[in-house]
Design an enzyme around this catalytic site. Structure first.
Site, short mmCIF file in Angstrom:
data_model
loop_
_atom_site.label_atom_id
_atom_site.label_comp_id
_atom_site.label_asym_id
_atom_site.label_seq_id
_atom_site.Cartn_x
_atom_site.Cartn_y
_atom_site.Cartn_z
N ASP A 27 5.21 1.56 -6.35
CA ASP A 27 4.84 2.33 -5.47
C ASP A 27 4.62 3.76 -6.07
O ASP A 27 5.08 3.85 -7.07
CB ASP A 27 6.02 2.32 -4.43
CG ASP A 27 5.85 3.18 -3.10
OD1 ASP A 27 4.52 3.58 -2.78
OD2 ASP A 27 6.96 3.53 -2.49
N GLY A 28 3.81 4.42 -5.36
CA GLY A 28 3.54 6.07 -5.68
C GLY A 28 2.19 6.14 -6.25
O GLY A 28 1.87 7.37 -6.84
N HIS A 44 -4.49 4.33 -7.46
CA HIS A 44 -4.64 2.84 -7.36
C HIS A 44 -4.97 2.23 -8.69
O HIS A 44 -4.85 1.17 -9.60
CB HIS A 44 -5.32 2.08 -6.22
CG HIS A 44 -4.34 2.41 -4.96
ND1 HIS A 44 -3.13 2.44 -4.80
CD2 HIS A 44 -5.00 2.94 -3.88
CE1 HIS A 44 -2.84 2.66 -3.73
NE2 HIS A 44 -3.77 3.08 -2.95
N SER A 72 0.65 -5.41 0.91
CA SER A 72 1.66 -6.05 1.89
C SER A 72 0.79 -6.49 3.25
O SER A 72 -0.22 -5.81 3.39
CB SER A 72 2.57 -5.15 2.21
OG SER A 72 2.35 -4.05 2.97
N GLU A 74 1.43 -5.19 5.83
CA GLU A 74 1.61 -4.01 6.53
C GLU A 74 0.38 -2.85 6.12
O GLU A 74 0.27 -2.01 6.55
CB GLU A 74 2.80 -3.25 6.41
CG GLU A 74 3.98 -3.90 7.43
CD GLU A 74 4.38 -5.16 6.55
OE1 GLU A 74 4.73 -5.39 5.43
OE2 GLU A 74 4.92 -6.19 7.44
N ASN A 75 0.10 -3.21 4.78
CA ASN A 75 -0.98 -2.30 4.08
C ASN A 75 -2.40 -2.25 4.85
O ASN A 75 -3.03 -1.46 4.90
CB ASN A 75 -1.16 -2.69 2.71
CG ASN A 75 -0.03 -2.09 1.87
OD1 ASN A 75 0.32 -2.82 0.61
ND2 ASN A 75 0.66 -1.16 2.34
N TRP A 76 -2.56 -3.20 5.72
CA TRP A 76 -3.97 -3.03 6.50
C TRP A 76 -3.97 -1.89 7.46
O TRP A 76 -5.04 -1.51 7.92
CB TRP A 76 -4.11 -4.57 7.37
CG TRP A 76 -3.93 -5.69 6.61
CD1 TRP A 76 -3.21 -6.55 6.39
CD2 TRP A 76 -5.22 -6.34 5.84
NE1 TRP A 76 -3.34 -7.75 5.50
CE2 TRP A 76 -4.86 -7.45 5.35
CE3 TRP A 76 -6.37 -5.93 5.43
CZ2 TRP A 76 -5.46 -8.24 4.46
CZ3 TRP A 76 -7.18 -6.61 4.66
CH2 TRP A 76 -7.01 -7.77 4.22
N ARG A 78 -3.76 1.13 6.43
CA ARG A 78 -4.20 2.25 5.90
C ARG A 78 -5.76 2.50 6.30
O ARG A 78 -6.25 1.47 6.93
CB ARG A 78 -3.90 1.90 4.36
CG ARG A 78 -2.64 1.89 4.03
CD ARG A 78 -2.49 1.68 2.35
NE ARG A 78 -0.82 1.69 2.19
CZ ARG A 78 -0.55 2.29 1.26
NH1 ARG A 78 -1.15 2.79 -0.03
NH2 ARG A 78 0.85 2.20 1.11
N ARG A 195 11.76 -0.82 -7.67
CA ARG A 195 10.78 -0.23 -7.04
C ARG A 195 10.66 1.40 -7.54
O ARG A 195 11.81 1.83 -7.83
CB ARG A 195 11.39 0.14 -5.39
CG ARG A 195 10.31 0.56 -4.53
CD ARG A 195 10.64 1.02 -3.15
NE ARG A 195 9.52 1.38 -2.34
CZ ARG A 195 9.09 1.11 -1.26
NH1 ARG A 195 9.58 0.12 -0.67
NH2 ARG A 195 7.99 1.47 -1.00
N GLU A 214 19.67 -7.96 -8.25
CA GLU A 214 20.12 -6.43 -8.67
C GLU A 214 18.96 -5.53 -8.38
O GLU A 214 17.64 -6.08 -8.52
CB GLU A 214 20.37 -6.33 -10.28
CG GLU A 214 21.35 -7.51 -10.39
CD GLU A 214 22.99 -6.95 -9.77
OE1 GLU A 214 23.12 -5.52 -9.75
OE2 GLU A 214 23.79 -7.57 -9.35
#
Ligand code: FPP
EC number: 2.5.1.-
Length: 249
Positions: A27-28, A44, A72, A74-76, A78, A195, A214
């Site tokens: 991420d980021g 990216h 992901s 969910e990234n659709w 964008r 992450r 972990e």
């Protein structure tokens, strides 16, 4: 299937050691690009370059399995420009890295639902999986159009079909059975989930598989992540006391 010695599963009494399976939520990228006054896709592309360094660092750290979250379910949501740019980046990355990954003994797999991906990308994914199928070095798994809930729902659908077809009895469905239907069926569970970018959430990544992982939530933005930072996190993991719900003896 991985054999017992290769699953990365540790018992409450085993000696501390580095993680066998590291999973990363990269991420980021967007913030990294914005901080430089550049479009999100610039971030990216910089993120994609980091993947190689991290993959190459794995053998020396004893990391046999590396799973990375590239896109992901969910990234659709964008913008069309960003989604198209990411898909183009994945195609280019696979075509460009295919020879190097094969030569470095990396075995590549993809997890996620391919149904929304374009035909050209799917062909490249198939080629990369095929070309590296005989490799036994680092197992690199790329999660593309992947969501943990979606994966469990797809697995359950297949399991229900096997019950309907008389191949499986409802009373035989247990914690051992369901994972055999997951995209990750040939992989051990992750030991360490990292992450980047300061967000402390798991965003639908490896929900079933990470039950006893972990976690490390670090501030570094993905394009700044390095092999050194991975080494630090692996070392820190080795100092943790994993009890898997048991008690220290
Ligand atoms: C999250 O950062 C990152 C993504 C949605 C894409 C991850 C993709 C890569 C690292 C590119 C390359 C991967 C491969 C396998 C070639 P973000 O865009 O959400 O960043 P932000 O939170 O700063 O906006």
């Amino acid at each position: 299937m991985p054999d017992a010695s290769d699953t990365g599963q540790q018992t409450a009494t085993s000696a501390p050691r580095g993680p066998r399976h590291v999973a990363i939520i990269m991420d980021g990228n967007g913030r990294w690009a914005q901080a430089r006054g550049r479009p999100r896709l610039f971030g990216h592309h910089a993120g994609a370059r980091r993947v190689r360094e991290v993959v190459e660092a794995c053998p020396a750290l004893g990391v046999k399995y590396l799973t990375i979250f590239a896109f992901s379910t969910e990234n659709w949501k964008r913008t069309q420009t960003e989604v198209a740019g990411l898909m183009s980046l994945f195609r280019r990355y696979i075509a460009k890295e295919m020879q190097a990954l094969a030569a470095k003994n990396v075995r590549v797999r993809f997890i996620g639902d391919r149904v929304r991906l374009d035909a050209k990308l799917i062909t490249l994914m198939d080629q990369l999986e095929l070309q590296t199928a005989g490799n036994d070095g680092t197992h690199l798994t790329i999660a593309l159009n992947y969501g943990g809930r979606d994966e469990v729902a797809r697995a359950t659908k297949r399991l229900a079909q096997d019950v309907a077809d008389g191949k499986l009895k409802p009373e035989d469905v247990d914690e051992e059975t369901l994972p055999k239907y997951l995209d990750t069926c040939v992989l051990p569970d992750p030991d360490l989930v990292i992450r980047t970018s300061g967000e402390a959430r798991i965003s639908n990544f490896l929900l079933w598989q990470s039950a006893y992982a972990e976690y490390e939530f670090i501030d570094t933005l993905w394009p700044d992540f390095s092999a050194n930072e991975l080494a630090r996190l692996c070392h820190s993991y080795g100092c943790r006391d994993r009890r898997f719900g048991g008690v220290k003896t």
